[in-house]
Enzyme design. Structure first.
Site, PDB file in Angstrom:
ATOM      1  N   LYS A  18       0.786  -1.310  -0.181  1.00  0.00           N
ATOM      2  CA  LYS A  18      -0.125   0.389  -0.283  1.00  0.00           C
ATOM      3  C   LYS A  18       0.669   1.355   0.000  1.00  0.00           C
ATOM      4  O   LYS A  18       1.939   1.587   0.254  1.00  0.00           O
ATOM      5  CB  LYS A  18      -0.824  -0.022   1.428  1.00  0.00           C
ATOM      6  CG  LYS A  18      -2.098  -1.126   1.263  1.00  0.00           C
ATOM      7  CD  LYS A  18      -2.933  -1.345   2.391  1.00  0.00           C
ATOM      8  CE  LYS A  18      -4.011  -2.729   2.205  1.00  0.00           C
ATOM      9  NZ  LYS A  18      -5.525  -2.169   2.892  1.00  0.00           N
ATOM     10  N   ARG A  48      -1.467 -14.660   3.902  1.00  0.00           N
ATOM     11  CA  ARG A  48      -2.064 -14.164   5.091  1.00  0.00           C
ATOM     12  C   ARG A  48      -1.485 -14.288   6.225  1.00  0.00           C
ATOM     13  O   ARG A  48      -1.766 -13.259   7.743  1.00  0.00           O
ATOM     14  CB  ARG A  48      -3.472 -14.122   4.874  1.00  0.00           C
ATOM     15  CG  ARG A  48      -4.141 -13.719   3.263  1.00  0.00           C
ATOM     16  CD  ARG A  48      -5.855 -13.729   3.708  1.00  0.00           C
ATOM     17  NE  ARG A  48      -7.164 -13.182   4.592  1.00  0.00           N
ATOM     18  CZ  ARG A  48      -7.160 -11.541   4.437  1.00  0.00           C
ATOM     19  NH1 ARG A  48      -6.964 -11.450   3.111  1.00  0.00           N
ATOM     20  NH2 ARG A  48      -7.226 -11.150   5.443  1.00  0.00           N
ATOM     21  N   ASN A  88      -3.109  -0.182   6.460  1.00  0.00           N
ATOM     22  CA  ASN A  88      -2.507  -1.711   6.847  1.00  0.00           C
ATOM     23  C   ASN A  88      -0.805  -2.280   6.101  1.00  0.00           C
ATOM     24  O   ASN A  88      -1.413  -3.527   6.307  1.00  0.00           O
ATOM     25  CB  ASN A  88      -3.371  -2.284   7.881  1.00  0.00           C
ATOM     26  CG  ASN A  88      -4.249  -3.177   6.768  1.00  0.00           C
ATOM     27  OD1 ASN A  88      -4.082  -2.596   5.449  1.00  0.00           O
ATOM     28  ND2 ASN A  88      -5.266  -3.824   6.600  1.00  0.00           N
ATOM     29  N   HIS A 128      -2.056  -6.011   1.157  1.00  0.00           N
ATOM     30  CA  HIS A 128      -3.798  -6.658   1.237  1.00  0.00           C
ATOM     31  C   HIS A 128      -3.091  -8.008   0.398  1.00  0.00           C
ATOM     32  O   HIS A 128      -1.607  -8.336  -0.268  1.00  0.00           O
ATOM     33  CB  HIS A 128      -4.157  -6.314  -0.254  1.00  0.00           C
ATOM     34  CG  HIS A 128      -4.854  -6.572  -0.757  1.00  0.00           C
ATOM     35  ND1 HIS A 128      -6.407  -7.138   0.138  1.00  0.00           N
ATOM     36  CD2 HIS A 128      -5.650  -7.086  -1.728  1.00  0.00           C
ATOM     37  CE1 HIS A 128      -7.406  -7.585  -0.955  1.00  0.00           C
ATOM     38  NE2 HIS A 128      -7.176  -8.111  -1.748  1.00  0.00           N
TER      39      HIS A 128
HETATM   40  N1  LIG Z   1     -12.148  -0.696  11.046  1.00  0.00           N
HETATM   41  C1  LIG Z   1     -11.308  -0.787   9.917  1.00  0.00           C
HETATM   42  N2  LIG Z   1     -10.611   0.854  10.182  1.00  0.00           N
HETATM   43  C2  LIG Z   1      -9.826   1.470   9.527  1.00  0.00           C
HETATM   44  N3  LIG Z   1      -9.904   0.909   7.733  1.00  0.00           N
HETATM   45  C3  LIG Z   1     -10.538  -0.765   7.807  1.00  0.00           C
HETATM   46  C4  LIG Z   1     -10.933  -0.829   9.405  1.00  0.00           C
HETATM   47  N4  LIG Z   1     -10.823  -2.856   8.056  1.00  0.00           N
HETATM   48  C5  LIG Z   1     -10.703  -3.200   6.842  1.00  0.00           C
HETATM   49  N5  LIG Z   1     -10.379  -1.459   7.049  1.00  0.00           N
HETATM   50  C6  LIG Z   1      -9.187  -0.923   5.219  1.00  0.00           C
HETATM   51  O1  LIG Z   1     -10.465  -2.197   4.360  1.00  0.00           O
HETATM   52  C7  LIG Z   1      -9.419  -2.869   3.251  1.00  0.00           C
HETATM   53  C8  LIG Z   1     -10.073  -4.536   3.419  1.00  0.00           C
HETATM   54  O2  LIG Z   1     -10.821  -4.616   4.634  1.00  0.00           O
HETATM   55  P1  LIG Z   1     -10.668  -6.441   4.471  1.00  0.00           P
HETATM   56  O3  LIG Z   1     -10.763  -7.241   3.488  1.00  0.00           O
HETATM   57  O4  LIG Z   1     -11.681  -6.527   6.148  1.00  0.00           O
HETATM   58  O5  LIG Z   1      -8.955  -6.655   5.507  1.00  0.00           O
HETATM   59  P2  LIG Z   1      -8.307  -7.403   4.755  1.00  0.00           P
HETATM   60  O6  LIG Z   1      -7.120  -6.591   3.892  1.00  0.00           O
HETATM   61  O7  LIG Z   1      -7.604  -8.049   5.544  1.00  0.00           O
HETATM   62  O8  LIG Z   1      -8.774  -9.124   3.910  1.00  0.00           O
HETATM   63  C9  LIG Z   1      -8.026  -3.375   4.566  1.00  0.00           C
HETATM   64  O9  LIG Z   1      -6.749  -3.888   4.129  1.00  0.00           O
HETATM   65  C10 LIG Z   1      -8.067  -2.449   5.729  1.00  0.00           C
HETATM   66  O10 LIG Z   1      -6.997  -1.569   4.823  1.00  0.00           O
END
Ligand SMILES: Nc1ncnc2c1ncn2[C@@H]1O[C@H](COP(=O)(O)OP(=O)(O)O)[C@@H](O)[C@H]1O
Ligand SMILES: Nc1ccn([C@@H]2O[C@H](COP(=O)(O)OP(=O)(O)OP(=O)(O)O)[C@@H](O)[C@H]2O)c(=O)n1
Length: 257
Positions: A95, A172, A202, A205
């Site tokens: 990211k 993951r 974070n 992805h």
């Molecule tokens: N509670 C949250 N607050 C802010 N951003 C979030 C939150 N949950 C998810 N995100 C953002 O949305 C992206 C996609 O979420 P998700 O598909 O649930 O998780 P992942 O990326 O672990 O598969 C996350 O990687 C993160 O950047």
């Protein structure tokens, strides 16, 4: 959003598997994917403003390409192949806040290689709002959606197709939990535990299933043919007949001169 009219009715019909006439589209077939839902929503909106009996689909080109490649006849075959008999493909994104930090970027590159991933494709891009919105369409009603799309468009991302045995699960696990405080607490050495700044920012992805991997690959690499890769290239990767090209950070097949 920037829409284009697409006149390829046969392709659209193939995608939905039904004749597209008037309201039939809304009533007859449930959309087969998230992108299709977006398209149908857009159509509903437009058909209110149009007295044409025949419904022409207008859609974002990226969404269209994704939808078509996702529902292509070979999709089922690609799915079976990506369910993990030998190598599995996943899609990873580094990211924007990481691509601005060379030290963190290098560490994540090292994690990819030391964990025996093959870098099949790599693309560096600044996402458009349309692209980020279609990629994160499943989150469009969440409170963090706007900040997520804004963040993903705020700078360069590195987007990858990675191959490995059990690639989806392994990547993951390396990333750690979505939420950064949780990652820092439960998996401090994970990528998100080490490099995440917030739940939005974070770090990386990774596709969460073989279906997601195919959908995401089709969004970012519309010309990449998963079946062709399994037919023609996978064997070179399994046999180790590839070399990491350091400049491009992509594994290339060793060609006999
Ligand atoms: N509670 C949250 N607050 C802010 N951003 C979030 C939150 N949950 C998810 N995100 C953002 O949305 C992206 C996609 O979420 P998700 O598909 O649930 O998780 P992942 O990326 O672990 O598969 C996350 O990687 C993160 O950047
Ligand atoms: N209505 C909200 C707002 C925030 N949060 C949670 O609290 C975290 C921190 O919120 P905030 O301070 O707004 O985020 P920032 O630290 O500014 O970082 P970012 O926007 O990059 O996530 C969010 O990521 C989210 O997980 C939440 O659950 N519900």
């Amino acid at each position: 959003m920037n829409f284009e009219i697409l006149g390829e009715r046969s392709l659209i019909t193939k995608f939905f598997g039904t004749q597209i006439q008037g309201r039939q589209l809304e009533e007859k077939k449930k959309p087969v994917c998230e992108q299709a839902e977006v398209i149908v929503q857009q159509n509903k909106h437009m058909s209110n403003n149009s007295d044409k009996s025949e419904l022409w689909l207008r859609m974002n080109t990226t969404v269209f390409e994704t939808a078509v490649s996702w529902k292509h006849e070979s999709y089922e075959i690609a799915m079976q192949r990506n369910v993990n008999k030998s190598l599995q493909l996943t899609m990873a994104i580094i990211k924007p806040h990481i691509t601005k930090a060379p030290h963190a970027l290098k560490k994540i590159h090292d994690i990819i290689i030391t964990n025996e991933f093959y870098v099949v494709k790599r693309r560096i891009l600044v996402m458009t709002e349309d692209l980020a919105s279609s990629f994160y369409a499943e989150h469009r009603n969440k409170f963090f959606y706007n900040r997520l799309v804004t963040f993903m468009c705020s700078g360069s991302s590195e987007v990858y197709i990675l191959a490995r045995w059990d690639a989806i699960k392994v990547w993951r696990e390396l990333m750690g939990p979505t939420k950064v405080y949780q990652a820092q607490y439960t998996a401090p050495d994970s990528i998100r535990g080490s490099f995440g700044l917030s739940d939005t920012r974070n770090a990386t992805h990774g596709s969460d299933s073989p279906e997601s991997a195919l959908r995401e690959i089709a969004i970012f690499f519309p010309n990449f043919d998963v079946n062709k890769w399994f037919d023609e290239e996978e064997k070179h990767f399994i046999g180790g007949n590839v070399t990491l090209c350091p400049e491009q950070f992509v594994h290339q097949i060793n060609r006999v001169m």
